[in-house]
Design a protein around this motif. Structure first.
Motif: not given
Length: 296
Positions: A202-229
């Motif tokens: 991005x221009x405002x800041x170097x990196x910005x997230x896009x395309x969320x499918x938001x959900x409410x819960x514990x942070x480990x759930x979100x981080x789990x998808x990054x593990x298998x990148x």
């Protein structure tokens, strides 16, 4: 301009479209209406684009670059809008129009062809994790976001009866889910489908997230998808299993997430994705994901 949906989008929606769904057929007309209503100038459709929406690079009436995004109801675009509004540009792409109409989002323009995935692996993981941390905030008190328990409950139901070949992995994943949901440590607003390709320059800041499918819960759930990148790279190396274990440890420590909870959600999400890929005929993807899950 003809708003031709990219083949990646056509294939992905074809795997999940309910009977009688005509969103793709109506898409060119809906896109043209959205452009005309806002007096946008179309530059191009982003290709290959995403798997759940049409992304069009446009300019607003004053010449400011922007993105027009159109998504079917089953992709939960209104949930995405609500999450982006709550984040307010902190760690994520910013809404240009807060209420742009059902299934229509107008977003700030990032650099769509430059994601953190273009960086060397170690640097990419570091930058992606930093972007993800900024998104983990308290959800609005009156939120209507799906919870991790609700989303994984739907997924768990679909995973059952997946066949004898994957029965042991499915059983392990379902057991892990039950244990993890028994005592979740926190409830945060999560991206929901986070990976390296979801973080753009991005221009405002170097990196910005896009395309969320938001959900409410514990942070480990979100981080789990990054593990298998870059799972295909992990599978291709003899040290893939050891690298995965080190990655879990490193990500858990850097983002202050319990390592065993991260491992459990990584297992569940990999098996769920694998059996879903298997069900729709993406055999190669299924094999990669299920082999990866076997390391956990």
């Amino acid at each position: 301009m003809a708003f031709e949906p990219p083949q990646r989008l056509v294939r992905a929606l074809g795997e999940t479209a309910p009977s009688g769904d005509d969103w793709l057929e109506k898409l060119p007309e809906v896109a043209q209406q959205a452009v005309d209503l806002r007096e946008l100038t179309v530059e191009r459709v982003q290709v290959p684009g995403g798997r759940s929406s049409l992304v069009v690079l446009v300019r607003q009436a004053d010449g400011t670059p922007a993105v027009l995004k159109l998504a079917p109801r089953r992709a939960r675009p209104e949930s995405e809008r609500a999450a982006l509004a709550h984040w307010g540009g902190r760690g994520a792409v910013q809404l240009v129009e807060v209420a742009a109409g059902e299934g229509v989002l107008v977003l700030e323009r990032l650099h769509p062809d430059v994601s953190v995935r273009s960086l060397p692996e170690a640097k990419a993981l570091l930058e992606a994790a930093g972007a993800l941390r900024r998104l983990w905030v308290e959800p609005p008190g009156d939120h209507a976001f799906e919870t991790v328990a609700e989303r994984t409950g739907r997924q768990a139901a679909a995973m059952r009866d997946s066949g004898a070949e994957v029965a042991s992995l499915v059983s392990a994943a379902l057991d892990a889910r039950d244990e993890l949901l028994a005592a979740p440590p926190e409830a945060r607003l999560l991206h929901g489908t986070f990976r390296q390709s979801k973080v753009l320059a991005g221009d405002r800041v170097p990196w910005l997230a896009v395309g969320p499918d938001p959900v409410v819960g514990e942070c480990a759930f979100d981080l789990a998808r990054l593990v298998r990148d870059r799972v295909e790279d992990l599978i291709a190396t003899p040290s893939g299993a050891a690298t995965t274990r080190r990655r879990i440890k490193r990500l858990a420590e850097s983002l202050e997430v319990d390592q065993e909870r991260l491992r459990g959600w990584t297992l569940f999400r990999a098996v769920e994705s694998g059996v879903r890929a298997r069900r729709v005929g993406r055999t190669s993807d299924a094999e990669l994901l299920l082999e990866f899950a076997g390391w956990l």
